[in-house]
Design a protein around this motif. Structure first.
Motif, short mmCIF file in Angstrom:
data_model
loop_
_atom_site.label_atom_id
_atom_site.label_comp_id
_atom_site.label_asym_id
_atom_site.label_seq_id
_atom_site.Cartn_x
_atom_site.Cartn_y
_atom_site.Cartn_z
N PRO A 454 0.80 -1.23 0.00
CA PRO A 454 0.00 0.00 0.00
C PRO A 454 0.84 1.28 0.00
N LEU A 455 0.26 2.31 -0.59
CA LEU A 455 0.77 3.67 -0.47
C LEU A 455 0.03 4.31 0.70
N ARG A 456 0.73 4.51 1.81
CA ARG A 456 0.09 4.93 3.05
C ARG A 456 0.04 6.45 3.19
N SER A 457 -0.82 6.89 4.07
CA SER A 457 -1.01 8.32 4.29
C SER A 457 0.26 8.96 4.86
N PRO A 458 0.71 10.07 4.29
CA PRO A 458 1.87 10.77 4.85
C PRO A 458 1.55 11.51 6.14
N LEU A 459 0.29 11.48 6.54
CA LEU A 459 -0.13 12.19 7.75
C LEU A 459 0.07 11.36 9.01
N GLY A 468 -9.62 5.06 11.99
CA GLY A 468 -10.64 4.69 11.01
C GLY A 468 -11.34 5.91 10.46
N ASP A 469 -10.73 6.47 9.44
CA ASP A 469 -11.24 7.71 8.85
C ASP A 469 -10.79 7.73 7.39
N PRO A 470 -11.68 8.05 6.45
CA PRO A 470 -11.29 8.02 5.03
C PRO A 470 -10.13 8.95 4.69
N LYS A 471 -9.89 9.99 5.51
CA LYS A 471 -8.79 10.90 5.16
C LYS A 471 -7.42 10.26 5.40
N TYR A 472 -7.40 9.11 6.13
CA TYR A 472 -6.14 8.41 6.35
C TYR A 472 -6.03 7.13 5.52
N ALA A 473 -6.93 6.95 4.58
CA ALA A 473 -6.97 5.70 3.81
C ALA A 473 -5.78 5.58 2.87
N TRP A 474 -5.48 4.38 2.47
CA TRP A 474 -4.44 4.14 1.47
C TRP A 474 -4.82 4.82 0.16
N SER A 475 -3.82 5.27 -0.57
CA SER A 475 -4.08 5.94 -1.85
C SER A 475 -3.85 5.02 -3.04
#
Length: 748
Positions: A454-459, A468-475
């Motif tokens: 996965p490409l993970r969230s840079p945040l 569990g929040d869509p803003k932290y989802a894999w891209s």
């Protein structure tokens, strides 16, 4: 080997399958469907009881025949298992030819069951086998791929470690320094499969988390203690079902090494390959062997009982090997629980999916298990609200969910690949994390790091659980062309023992790859201008007897021994013989873990005592000695001695003094209670009714293949034997004991 014995008929009933002197079935069929049916028959003939145990272990049905003591492992298996419909859906995604292999293999197994020549354990336990189905094969295949082809999901473990460390008074204000030391992201000195000179510039960038990012992420985490997290950690590690798998011969252990030399570096001018998958040793072996010859393909090598196909082997065009890739394919995601059956996903409230399952228990009442699911995956841990702290749900999010069997498409492509380009193209289809190596008769060698990463969230800090929040989802996933791979490396040699693939690849949530890593032991043996297959065999023999830490920590032990010996000579009046014994205890030792060695005992104890001397006062033992040993890895020990850590574990002490104390303690601890010096006993492969085989740090199955102008020539060993009973159940024990190999008969 006599021709008559090579083509001896196994049984008068059923298919007339030729077998060689070691009982290996050699299937020759006019169609692929016929070949797979005969393959299922042959494997059932050899391993039906093992197959029965494997499907019951992975499907959570052991208590049905074994009683209440197996309920816990069945629960664990059910909570992580796919439903039959989900497994059928995975099979239906495969190409028609592979779907056919699952169907016809099951028919072959059932052909054998119908004959009635069943293993005696069926009668002993009072049940008969249910018909074998493609779903049974798929369930075992998914289980195997989960054990050997995934990585990551260390976030709950890391969160538990943080909870433990935060209670340590010596670390107040420095817990995150220890986190960075023990769970480092990228050690540039860690050995890689692809050399720097062979790396492609086309690759993703992994940014190491800053301290500010880590602190911000920590503020998002739920307030849970160590004991809140332990049940989820146990389930994530599959501790109970792994113990059952060890008993019944199902796959349970990860590891493996591989060595490949190209034509330019080879002493023969042609490539050679050694593959040693390390899956543990059981009776019968976890793997089986067969060859298949049809008009579509010809292949020989290792298969997994219950699953159609050869996973490590060779054809007339190429040979290949696999090791576990340890790629970070999984994450743990957490959510706030809402009531009993809902959770918050970002700002949305969503229902928890659930599936109720019944475990039938021999001699006791049925047990109900409820599997729950979030949008990201299966639930592994739920906590209830207490006080102001809400209940929390953790789910395992995987990159390959519903796609595991896609890796069989990658393996099957190797059976028909004719060159390096085709081998690499099919390897790239792998959905699970594997290191795949190949060598061809054209003289090429190559490597690919396969799997969906996965490409993970840079945040977020990848070491910690994901909110569990869509803003932290894999891209998305790393594109295939950006995954580590190489063809014909400049050195002419590829080696791997589950090590780091390339220099830019990080550890993410699991601190695996550091300066000290076992693949260096292979490379030291192979450090010569030209290499041949016998060099690979010698390497396998040598690394089974080698301590990987010696080149790095050994010099500290030697200097400590010299210092203690000098002190003993200068002060003979001291009533302590340890200084006088120091040089004797390590004299002549070069890191060889030889059976009966006195020096090996002292050195291994030195490493253990050094770990305690460096870290125990500050970090404690992480709640158990086993966890402490796993957490405080040799690479961290070396960094602490060299002053390269963020936290100062020496506490004003000199490294030399710490090592002297560790060696003194090791010498004192190297005597039994009655004062007799201890001798090193290597790991053993147990053989019922015989003495154990020493030196178990080797491949469960080892194959050596030379890619010659007239086709590959292979040798292998598969202890204790191909069958679970009869003359071929123990006939490879003498080979394994002597470190020799039997021929792999060409199926063409």
């Amino acid at each position: 080997m006599l021709l008559a014995s090579v083509f001896a008929i196994a049984l008068a009933q059923g298919p007339q399958i030729p077998r060689d002197d070691y009982g290996v079935p050699h299937i020759k069929a006019s169609t692929s469907a016929e070949a797979w049916r005969e393959a299922g028959y042959a494997v059932a003939q050899d391993r039906l009881w093992q197959m029965e145990m494997s499907r019951r272990t992975v499907e959570g049905k052991m208590a049905e025949i074994m009683g209440p003591s197996y309920v816990a492992s069945d629960k664990e298996a059910r909570l992580a298992a796919y439903s039959d419909d989900e497994l059928k859906a995975e099979i239906e995604k495969l190409p028609a030819s592979l779907q056919e292999s699952f169907t016809e293999y099951a028919r072959g197994v059932n052909d054998f069951i119908a004959e009635g020549h069943l293993p005696p354990n069926y009668e002993k336990l009072g049940f008969k086998p249910e018909p074998w189905t493609p779903v049974d094969s798929a369930a075992i295949g998914v289980w195997m791929l989960h054990y050997f082809g995934r990585g990551g999901a260390g976030q709950i473990r890391n969160m538990a470690a943080l909870a433990y460390l935060q209670g340590r008074k010596p670390l107040q204000g420095h817990v995150l320094d220890v986190l960075d030391d023990f769970m480092w992201q990228n050690d540039a000195s860690s050995p890689t499969t692809v050399a720097k000179e062979d790396e492609s510039p086309n690759h993703p960038t992994f940014a190491a988390p800053s301290r500010a990012l880590t602190e911000a992420h920590l503020k998002l985490l739920p307030k849970l203690g160590l004991f809140d997290l332990l049940p989820g950690l146990s389930l994530a590690m599959r501790e109970k079902s792994t113990r059952v798998a060890m008993k019944v011969g199902a796959p349970f252990k990860t590891g493996s090494y591989c060595m490949v030399v190209g034509g330019k570096r080879s002493a023969t001018g042609m490539p050679a390959l050694l593959s040693g998958p390390q899956m543990g040793f059981t009776d019968p072996s976890i793997v089986h062997e067969m060859s298949i010859s049809t008009s579509d393909f010809q292949v020989i090598g290792a298969d997994i009982p219950g699953i159609p196909g050869v996973v490590v082997g060779h054809t007339k065009y190429l040979a290949w090997g696999l090791t576990s890739g340890v790629g970070a394919t999984d994450d743990f995601v957490y959510y706030t629980r809402v009531g009993d059956d809902q959770y918050k996903y970002g700002s949305e409230t969503r229902p928890l999916g659930s599936r109720s399952m019944t475990i039938h228990v021999k001699g006791a009442s049925d047990v109900t298990v409820v599997q729950q699911r979030t949008v990201d995956g299966l639930v592994v841990l739920s906590t209830k609200a207490h006080g102001d702290v809400p209940g929390i749900v953790f789910a395992r999010h995987t990159s390959y969910e519903g796609k595991e069997l896609g890796s069989f498409e990658a393996f099957s492509g190797l059976w028909t690949a004719k060159n390096a380009r085709e081998a690499d193209a099919t390897a790239a289809k792998g959905t699970m994390s594997f290191n795949l190596f190949y060598a061809t008769v054209q003289g090429d060698i190559g490597y690919r790091y396969a799997g969906l990463i996965p490409l993970r969230s840079p945040l977020l800090d990848p070491r910690l659980p994901t909110p569990g929040d869509p803003k932290y989802a894999w891209s998305g996933m790393i594109p295939t062309d950006q995954m580590p791979h190489v063809r014909n490396p400049k050195s002419g040699l590829l080696t791997n023992w589950n090590n780091k693939p390339v220099s830019w690849w990080p550890n993410l949530d699991t601190p695996v790859w550091g300066k000290i890593f076992r693949v260096d032991a292979i490379r030291r043996v192979l450090d010569k201008p030209k290499l041949a297959a016998q060099d690979f065999e010698q390497a396998a023999w040598t690394i089974a007897r080698t301590d990987e830490t010696w080149p790095f920590l050994g010099p500290y032990a030697v200097k400590a021994a010299e210092s203690l010996a000098a002190e003993g000579a200068a002060h003979p009046e001291k009533n302590d013989n340890a200084p006088g014994l120091a040089m004797l205890a390590l004299g002549g030792f070069e890191g060889r873990l030889l059976d009966g060695s006195r020096q090996a005992v002292v050195y291994r104890l030195f490493v253990s005592e050094l770990r305690k001397a460096l870290f125990l006062e500050a970090t404690g033992n992480f709640a158990s000695d086993a966890t402490f040993e796993q957490a405080a890895q040799p690479s961290v020990m070396l960094a602490a001695l060299e002053g390269r850590t963020k936290f100062n574990y020496l506490h004003g002490r000199k490294a030399a003094d710490v090592c002297r104390t560790a060696l003194l303690n090791a010498i004192h601890g190297s005597y039994s209670a009655n004062g007799v010096p201890k001798r090193y006993v290597p790991g053993q492969i147990r053989v019922p009714g015989e003495s154990a085989i020493p030196y178990s740090n080797r491949g469960t199955y080892i194959q050596v293949v030379e890619l010659l102008p007239d086709g590959p020539l292979g040798r292998n060993v598969l202890p204790p034997g191909v069958a679970e009973t009869g003359p071929h159940s123990r006939d490879q024990v003498p080979l394994s004991r002597a470190w020799v190999y039997k021929p792999m008969l060409r199926p063409w």
